[in-house]
Enzyme design. Structure first.
Site, PDB file in Angstrom:
ATOM      1  N   ASP A  97       7.003   3.290   6.141  1.00 27.97           N
ATOM      2  CA  ASP A  97       6.615   2.259   5.118  1.00 27.97           C
ATOM      3  C   ASP A  97       7.100   3.044   3.431  1.00 27.97           C
ATOM      4  OD1 ASP A  97       5.812  -0.227   6.497  1.00 27.97           O
ATOM      5  OD2 ASP A  97       3.920  -0.333   5.510  1.00 27.97           O
ATOM      6  N   SER A 152       0.823  -1.337   0.377  1.00 22.73           N
ATOM      7  CA  SER A 152       0.217  -0.463  -0.127  1.00 22.73           C
ATOM      8  C   SER A 152       0.801   1.535   0.003  1.00 22.73           C
ATOM      9  CB  SER A 152      -0.704  -0.134   1.091  1.00 22.73           C
ATOM     10  OG  SER A 152      -0.179   0.274   2.045  1.00 22.73           O
TER      11      SER A 152
END
Length: 332
Positions: free
Chosen positions: A204, A146
């Site tokens: 991330d 994502s």
């Protein structure tokens, strides 16, 4: 509005140490993978904006004129705007999704709508364009799929709207943005991550934006000196997990059992710091003894079984048995 076809790619990531603890202000060490997500953006003049995600079977299109009439004041201004649950609910209304939708396919659509409406609202008119995103990264496997998706979207939309320049020069096959432009891409990608995950740490999208090996703590990012190539075995169990649900679960347990969970997070932080020290030494003069330190810390550097979410069904293995090469990938 740039009329060029844009091709963007960004890497996935693996967190070596500090997973979950990083959400609560602890240190995380993470590296980029040689598995990437790819995006193609094509502008046109048909009055439509389209999104195609073939990996997860998503294909959506909207009339630009209808989107133009929306009241988007709730989106705030700039990449620092605070995204609230109420904002996400309004995005669901725009997409025609039910209030309780939590499946990754719909969350991916919501992230796109948020970034498209927020970044492109500064244009005289919302642009007509088609975006296709495909990936080598499995979803729900903890490899930053994502984040790579959000980074690609942010980079492409910012470039198409000429908020940042296209770094690719004539005759070049690939290039990357300046540090200042990467900062902006990362900030917008974090907003996309918030749509999908609710309360992400930011590690991330940082790794997917800058690549390489990074130290991350409370939004502060620094590159690690590259040690000799580490080999890591990645196994896709084909059992997807929801990062949003897992992060919420750890937070719930921290609030319910602070005297139990807080020391665990502190211990994970200590392991991250010790491995940072060892990796720093290995960048200068690696020795076999360094691996003897890394091996046990890799075995204990996760939350106990009740919190572990990716590897509980894998056989135990030593650090030296790991073999899937992690590369110094970056956003291109």
């Amino acid at each position: 509005m740039s009329s060029e076809v844009l091709l963007v790619s960004a890497p996935g990531k693996v967190i070596l140490h500090g997973e979950h603890a990083v959400v609560h202000g602890k240190v995380a060490l993470a590296v980029a993978l040689n598995l990437r997500t790819f995006l193609r953006l094509q502008t046109h003049s048909n009055g439509k904006v389209g999104l195609s995600l073939p990996n997860i079977g998503v294909r959506r299109a909207w009339d630009v004129a209808s989107l133009q009439l929306l009241d988007t004041s709730f989106l705030g201004h700039g990449d620092g705007a605070v995204l609230t649950p109420e904002h996400v609910e309004k995005l669901k209304e725009v997409a025609g999704f039910p209030e309780d939708c939590v499946d990754p396919e719909r969350l991916a659509v919501l992230a796109f709508l948020y970034l498209y409406l927020s970044i492109c609202r500064g244009q005289r008119a919302l642009p007509s364009l088609d975006i296709t995103v495909w990936s080598e990264l499995p979803t729900g496997a903890g490899l930053g799929s994502s984040a790579a998706y959000s980074v690609c979207l942010a980079a492409a939309l910012l470039t198409a709207c000429e908020e940042i320049p296209n770094p690719l020069k004539d005759g070049e096959a690939a290039s990357r943005w300046t540090e200042q432009n990467l900062e902006l891409i990362n900030k917008w990608a974090f907003q996309g991550e918030r749509v999908i995950h609710g309360n992400p740490s930011g590690v991330d999208n940082a790794v997917s934006t800058w690549g390489g090996a990074l130290r991350y703590q409370q939004g502060k990012i620094s590159s690690l000196k590259r040690p000799p190539a580490l080999k890591i075995l990645l196994i896709n169990t084909k059992v997807p997990r929801s990062t949003k649900a897992l992060v919420a679960n750890v937070r719930s347990r921290l609030l319910k059992f602070p005297e139990i969970v807080a020391p665990l997070l502190t211990s994970i932080d200590a392991i991250s710091l010790e491995c940072e020290r060892v990796l720093g030494e290995m960048a200068v003069a690696p020795t076999p003894e360094h691996y003897l330190v890394l091996e046990p810390t890799c075995e204990v550097g996760t939350l106990p079984p009740c919190y572990r979410h990716k590897h509980h069904d894998l056989k135990r293995m030593t650090f030296s048995e790991m073999f899937q090469l992690v590369s110094g990938s970056s956003l291109t």
